[in-house]
Design an enzyme around this catalytic site. Structure first.
Site, PDB file in Angstrom:
ATOM      1  N   PHE A   1       0.812  -1.220   0.000  1.00 18.85           N
ATOM      2  CA  PHE A   1       0.000   0.000   0.000  1.00 18.85           C
ATOM      3  C   PHE A   1       0.845   1.270   0.000  1.00 18.85           C
ATOM      4  CE2 PHE A   1       0.675   0.108   4.592  1.00 18.85           C
ATOM      5  CZ  PHE A   1       0.663   1.467   4.877  1.00 18.85           C
ATOM      6  N   LYS A   2       2.120   1.165   0.337  1.00 20.45           N
ATOM      7  CA  LYS A   2       2.978   2.343   0.386  1.00 20.45           C
ATOM      8  C   LYS A   2       3.003   3.091  -0.951  1.00 20.45           C
ATOM      9  CE  LYS A   2       4.612   1.289   4.588  1.00 20.45           C
ATOM     10  NZ  LYS A   2       4.083  -0.030   4.977  1.00 20.45           N
ATOM     11  N   ASP A   3       2.781   2.361  -2.057  1.00 19.38           N
ATOM     12  CA  ASP A   3       2.771   3.012  -3.371  1.00 19.38           C
ATOM     13  C   ASP A   3       1.672   4.060  -3.499  1.00 19.38           C
ATOM     14  OD1 ASP A   3       4.883   1.540  -4.551  1.00 19.38           O
ATOM     15  OD2 ASP A   3       3.536  -0.131  -4.956  1.00 19.38           O
TER      16      ASP A   3
ATOM     17  N   LEU B   1       3.497   6.968  -2.051  1.00 23.37           N
ATOM     18  CA  LEU B   1       4.874   7.247  -2.483  1.00 23.37           C
ATOM     19  C   LEU B   1       5.022   7.421  -3.985  1.00 23.37           C
ATOM     20  CD1 LEU B   1       6.742   5.209   0.195  1.00 23.37           C
ATOM     21  CD2 LEU B   1       7.097   7.630  -0.331  1.00 23.37           C
TER      22      LEU B   1
END
Ligand SMILES: *Cc1c(COP(=O)(O)O)cnc(C)c1O
Length: 492
Positions: free
Chosen positions: A111-113, A116
């Site tokens: 989920f960091k995408d 980011l």
């Protein structure tokens, strides 16, 4: 809208908050107020695509960015080159009142995408707006997924560099390979002899270290953060909570202003804090369910009112949640105390000096009204992966499985049948060995790529192309340092 520091320091604009990352007083930046979503606005959002929803929601907070800048940042992030599902964050029904919000369709499969992929542009615009001509040096501490997502986001972005520190023995094989094979001429990856908390504390200390800052300045570099301590990480995460609510409305599963629960597998408390921010904007959320692994410092905090670091640190099969110092909790405490910086300073000082802090009963009641907290150990997590797979033919990763299991515990203890959305934080292929051995106990495959192939046959879920590409890539980074050598390794 301006941004306050949780520790009471000077307020700044949105672009300054994003450029600085951490406030110079060591506090975290928080929005001065929460814009309220009316029924009319929610209805309007529901008719839009994911990207359009994102522009509208992010615009509320980032007032000193133009709509055009936000549109460019978002168009370059959420597109079919980067995401393998056109819906970006698809909401998948699991049973009558349980939904999986798949947040792992971006380039690094976690989920960091979601944030980011956008943050580098937000930072570049922020530098321009503030006449900043130094190179922005993004410094990242990662428990596994932030590192690669930041590297992919900042790789070859003009006038920035990105240095990632990861706990040398604390991430999965795929996570490590993803980072060590990163290209780009402005990226650096360093293994630290220590765990995530050591790495994150080491970096946070550097942000307020005058000597370090002045050395960076002499090199014409401005340190900033891509961790969820940066508000620019949180705001794109608010979007998918609101967006998934719209999806439920559009699927006719709920009526307007019907409440839902969210379950969030939690480490640094960033993702679940974004859900709390959505609630603060008026999104009808009944309970926020905070799911931890064996490093259950948050479960204990919500249940006892004591946040204590006097405990063993465990390495688990959900490494991105192997965290004891959950930085973003500070932002929640700030709201809980009606923005009492004095109290926040005292608690954060107690945590540093005494290894714990304690809140009173009134505060604990406030927390328990909004949050439920639970944990799952590794054995239970694997059983959950198998249970969900056998029952629904749906494959989940260990972090997400912690969430599903804590939801089960919550339902047993409350009989609450509110429709519930589980944040699915990583692709099962990112943790293929453990996922395979969970659904096929006794399986003796100890290679992440071989495990992925077996998983694909068993599940009909296609292996993401990033996994196959990874096999071919060369290792480009092999630096390792001690905890006290992080500054040197950045300045080198
Ligand atoms: C980062 C991460 C988490 C924890 O999210 P926080 O915002 O740190 O609470 C959970 N699952 C996965 C897969 C992650 O990468």
């Amino acid at each position: 809208m301006s941004f306050f520091s949780t520790r009471g320091g000077k307020y700044v604009s949105a672009s300054q908050a994003i450029l600085n990352g951490l406030s110079p007083d060591g506090g975290l930046y928080v929005p001065s107020m929460f814009p309220m979503l009316t029924a009319e606005e929610l209805n309007k959002l529901c008719k839009l695509s994911y990207s359009e929803r994102a522009v509208n929601i992010i615009k509320y907070y980032l007032e000193d960015y133009t709509t055009e800048e936000l549109e460019i940042a978002i168009k370059n992030a959420y597109n079919s080159d980067k995401f393998d599902d056109g819906r970006i964050a698809p909401l998948i029904p699991i049973d009558d009142n349980t939904y999986s919000l798949e947040l792992y369709h971006g380039p690094t499969m976690a989920f960091k995408d979601m944030a980011l992929q956008i943050l580098p542009r937000l930072i570049t615009y922020a530098a321009k707006k503030n006449n900043e001509d130094r190179e922005v040096s993004i410094l990242v501490a990662t428990s596994g997924d932030t590192g690669k997502a930041a590297l992919e986001g900042f790789k070859d972005v003009e006038n920035t560099s990105c240095t990632v520190f990861y706990p040398k023995d604390g991430v999965s094989d795929i996570q490590k390979l993803q980072m060590l094979t990163t290209g780009g001429n402005n990226t650096k990856v360093v293994g630290v002899n220590g765990n995530f908390d050591d790495t994150q504390s080491g970096l946070k200390a550097l942000f307020v270290d005058e000597e370090f800052r002045s050395k960076m300045d002499k090199n014409n570099r401005l340190p900033s953060s891509a961790n969820s301590i940066n508000f620019g990480r949180l705001v794109p995460q608010i979007v998918y909570y609101i967006s998934s609510y719209c999806d439920l409305l559009n699927m006719n599963k709920i009526a307007m202003f019907h409440s839902v629960n969210f379950v969030v597998p939690t480490g640094n408390f960033g993702n679940i804090l974004a859900a709390y921010y959505a609630q603060s904007m008026g999104l009808p959320i009944n309970k926020l369910i905070c799911a931890s692994n064996t490093n259950k410092v948050l479960t204990d905090f919500f249940n006892t009112g004591v946040y204590s670091l006097e405990r063993e640190f465990f390495k688990t099969i959900s490494p991105s949640m192997d965290i004891l110092i959950s930085s973003n909790l500070e932002r929640l405490l700030y709201e809980m105390t009606d923005r009492n910086s004095e109290l926040i300073n005292k608690w954060m000082n107690d945590l540093k000096e005494l290894g714990e802090f304690k809140i009173n009963e009134t505060y604990k009641t406030w927390l328990n009204a909004k949050f439920y907290a639970g944990f799952a150990d590794d054995i239970t997590t694997k059983q959950e992966i198998k249970k969900i797979f056998d029952k629904h033919q749906y494959l989940i990763d260990p972090h997400t499985a912690v969430g599903f299991n804590v939801l089960e515990q919550y339902r047993k203890s409350t009989n609450d049948d509110t429709p519930t959305i589980v944040a699915s934080t990583a692709s099962p292929y990112k943790f293929s060995e453990n996922v395979l051995s969970a659904i096929q106990p006794g399986s003796e495959i100890h290679d992440a790529f071989d495990s992925a192939e077996v998983l694909e046959k068993l599940s009909n879920l296609r292996i993401p192309k990033q996994i196959n590409e990874l096999k071919q890539l060369e290792i480009r980074h092999n630096a390792v340092c001690e905890r006290n050598e992080m500054a040197d390794s950045i300045l080198k």
